[in-house]
Design a protein around this motif. Sequence first.
Motif, PDB file in Angstrom:
ATOM      1  N   ILE A 170       0.839  -1.204   0.000  1.00 59.40           N
ATOM      2  CA  ILE A 170       0.000   0.000   0.000  1.00 59.40           C
ATOM      3  C   ILE A 170       0.875   1.255   0.000  1.00 59.40           C
ATOM      4  O   ILE A 170       0.595   2.239  -0.710  1.00 59.40           O
ATOM      5  CB  ILE A 170      -0.945  -0.001   1.217  1.00 59.40           C
ATOM      6  N   THR A 171       1.950   1.222   0.775  1.00 59.55           N
ATOM      7  CA  THR A 171       2.864   2.367   0.823  1.00 59.55           C
ATOM      8  C   THR A 171       3.454   2.645  -0.556  1.00 59.55           C
ATOM      9  O   THR A 171       3.546   3.804  -0.993  1.00 59.55           O
ATOM     10  CB  THR A 171       4.001   2.103   1.829  1.00 59.55           C
ATOM     11  N   MET A 172       3.857   1.590  -1.258  1.00 63.10           N
ATOM     12  CA  MET A 172       4.430   1.764  -2.594  1.00 63.10           C
ATOM     13  C   MET A 172       3.398   2.308  -3.587  1.00 63.10           C
ATOM     14  O   MET A 172       3.759   3.008  -4.540  1.00 63.10           O
ATOM     15  CB  MET A 172       4.999   0.437  -3.095  1.00 63.10           C
ATOM     16  N   TYR A 173       2.132   2.002  -3.357  1.00 63.24           N
ATOM     17  CA  TYR A 173       1.073   2.595  -4.191  1.00 63.24           C
ATOM     18  C   TYR A 173       1.120   4.121  -4.091  1.00 63.24           C
ATOM     19  O   TYR A 173       1.037   4.831  -5.107  1.00 63.24           O
ATOM     20  CB  TYR A 173      -0.297   2.069  -3.749  1.00 63.24           C
ATOM     21  N   TYR A 174       1.251   4.623  -2.868  1.00 60.17           N
ATOM     22  CA  TYR A 174       1.340   6.068  -2.690  1.00 60.17           C
ATOM     23  C   TYR A 174       2.661   6.619  -3.232  1.00 60.17           C
ATOM     24  O   TYR A 174       2.700   7.712  -3.805  1.00 60.17           O
ATOM     25  CB  TYR A 174       1.198   6.422  -1.201  1.00 60.17           C
ATOM     26  N   VAL A 175       3.739   5.869  -3.046  1.00 62.16           N
ATOM     27  CA  VAL A 175       5.045   6.329  -3.520  1.00 62.16           C
ATOM     28  C   VAL A 175       5.060   6.479  -5.041  1.00 62.16           C
ATOM     29  O   VAL A 175       5.573   7.460  -5.580  1.00 62.16           O
ATOM     30  CB  VAL A 175       6.157   5.358  -3.061  1.00 62.16           C
TER      31      VAL A 175
ATOM     32  N   GLY B 277      13.952   2.551  -0.080  1.00 61.14           N
ATOM     33  CA  GLY B 277      14.776   3.735   0.116  1.00 61.14           C
ATOM     34  C   GLY B 277      14.911   4.564  -1.146  1.00 61.14           C
ATOM     35  O   GLY B 277      14.765   5.798  -1.120  1.00 61.14           O
ATOM     36  N   PHE B 278      15.177   3.896  -2.266  1.00 66.80           N
ATOM     37  CA  PHE B 278      15.387   4.591  -3.541  1.00 66.80           C
ATOM     38  C   PHE B 278      14.135   5.358  -3.964  1.00 66.80           C
ATOM     39  O   PHE B 278      14.163   6.582  -4.161  1.00 66.80           O
ATOM     40  CB  PHE B 278      15.783   3.575  -4.617  1.00 66.80           C
ATOM     41  N   PHE B 279      13.028   4.637  -4.099  1.00 63.77           N
ATOM     42  CA  PHE B 279      11.815   5.269  -4.620  1.00 63.77           C
ATOM     43  C   PHE B 279      11.135   6.157  -3.573  1.00 63.77           C
ATOM     44  O   PHE B 279      10.473   7.140  -3.929  1.00 63.77           O
ATOM     45  CB  PHE B 279      10.850   4.215  -5.152  1.00 63.77           C
TER      46      PHE B 279
ATOM     47  N   GLY C  85      11.432   9.907   9.365  1.00 60.00           N
ATOM     48  CA  GLY C  85      12.091   8.755   9.971  1.00 60.00           C
ATOM     49  C   GLY C  85      11.476   7.430   9.582  1.00 60.00           C
ATOM     50  O   GLY C  85      12.122   6.396   9.681  1.00 60.00           O
ATOM     51  N   SER C  86      10.237   7.440   9.136  1.00 61.57           N
ATOM     52  CA  SER C  86       9.589   6.259   8.562  1.00 61.57           C
ATOM     53  C   SER C  86       8.775   6.722   7.363  1.00 61.57           C
ATOM     54  O   SER C  86       8.067   7.732   7.437  1.00 61.57           O
ATOM     55  CB  SER C  86       8.677   5.576   9.578  1.00 61.57           C
ATOM     56  N   VAL C  87       8.849   5.991   6.265  1.00 62.96           N
ATOM     57  CA  VAL C  87       8.123   6.386   5.054  1.00 62.96           C
ATOM     58  C   VAL C  87       6.622   6.398   5.289  1.00 62.96           C
ATOM     59  O   VAL C  87       5.881   7.127   4.614  1.00 62.96           O
ATOM     60  CB  VAL C  87       8.502   5.456   3.879  1.00 62.96           C
ATOM     61  N   THR C  88       6.128   5.624   6.260  1.00 62.45           N
ATOM     62  CA  THR C  88       4.694   5.614   6.552  1.00 62.45           C
ATOM     63  C   THR C  88       4.213   6.972   7.056  1.00 62.45           C
ATOM     64  O   THR C  88       3.026   7.286   6.937  1.00 62.45           O
ATOM     65  CB  THR C  88       4.353   4.547   7.613  1.00 62.45           C
TER      66      THR C  88
ATOM     67  N   SER D  39      -4.880   2.859   7.097  1.00 60.30           N
ATOM     68  CA  SER D  39      -4.740   1.412   7.269  1.00 60.30           C
ATOM     69  C   SER D  39      -3.267   1.016   7.312  1.00 60.30           C
ATOM     70  O   SER D  39      -2.892   0.077   8.024  1.00 60.30           O
ATOM     71  CB  SER D  39      -5.454   0.666   6.140  1.00 60.30           C
ATOM     72  N   VAL D  40      -2.418   1.727   6.551  1.00 58.19           N
ATOM     73  CA  VAL D  40      -0.979   1.462   6.579  1.00 58.19           C
ATOM     74  C   VAL D  40      -0.414   1.769   7.961  1.00 58.19           C
ATOM     75  O   VAL D  40       0.382   0.998   8.508  1.00 58.19           O
ATOM     76  CB  VAL D  40      -0.248   2.285   5.502  1.00 58.19           C
TER      77      VAL D  40
END
Length: 388
Positions: free
Chosen positions: A151-156, A227-229, A240-243, A255-256
């Motif tokens: 789900i996080t990568m969807y937003y990224v 980290g890259f994307f 400090g956290s991508v979330t 939900s994440v």
Amino acid sequence: MPQAFYNAGLVMGTISTFVIGAICTYCLHILVQAQYELCKRKHVPVLTYPESMKEALEQGPRFLRKFAGISPAIVDSFMISYQLGICCVYIVFVATNVKQVADFYWVDLDVRVWMLILLGPLILINFVRNLKLLAPFSQLANIITFVGIGITMYYVFTDLPPVSSRDYVGEPRNYVLFVGTTLFALEAVGVIIALENNMQTPASFGGYFGVLNKGMTVIVFLYAFVGFFGYVKYGEKSLGSVTLNIPNDEPLAHSVNIIFAIAIFISYALQCYVPVEIIWNTYMKQKLENSNKKLLIEYLMRTGVVLLTFILALAIPRLGLFISLFGALCLSTLGITFPAIIDICVWWPDGLGKYNYILVKDIMLIIFGSLGFLIGTATSIIEIITSF
């Protein structure tokens, strides 16, 4: 990891993540191999990390033998500090993610209040005394973590800026923060050794296609990817956290936050298992062998460990800097320097290979680990002081 990549840059961060991952994995291999060799020499089934350090120094170069007696306490100190540091970070992480959701749906409370609310459940989960009982919960945490990452990568990847919009190489003075953060993310020497000692088939742990290599390969690729994307997406705003970077006003994003809060909450008990085991089995259990209050005292000790991590988390709720500090402070020694020293001592003086290549290689690892410890710790402390 996106914040780490901000400190290193895209190209330098990617290369360095794989290099540090390879070094961490290799050092774990030489540590486990050295432990196997020492077990064979001592005719015992298992040696802990501190015991391995002591036995190795006793067989190593003469000038190191005088440190054999105090070496278990030194290793224990670093191990306890690191694992408690992880637990502190976990408390901050869970409280911060819960706060983001609660602020939107319920009431805006200070993150420290959420830490206090979490204190009771953390104490209860730390009452689980058997590592094997934690395994199913850890598996659940792994599963929901992958869902959360998806789900996080969807937003990224939504409206992802061009790669060229970010620095390929970061500022040199920030690179040590990258090293500390990446070490913290990739290295888990205490838990890994505890898991290896508790496996039904320890022989499947090592080897080219063993548990360690498979696990570390997945982790390194996953962390480099995130980290890259994550840095491409959020740049200098990476937290400090991508979330914590994803939108805080959408149910899917919330939900994440909940998924990772649950996963890290479960993992807290696994990370806390190591310091609890060291403190109890090494320093307390034998003294209380005949006490009828032995179990009560153990539970009080477990409660005290959680309270200590809670107090430290309250003191420094700076997630990114906390991660970098403990990565540099403990993992450069536990994960790199100490395994290299053990490796030298175990094969001293006749097993160091052609042209003493094992000695040369291990000295380079000791230098790398020592520099990471000194420079990384100093930089992280300065950054923490400055942030206040």
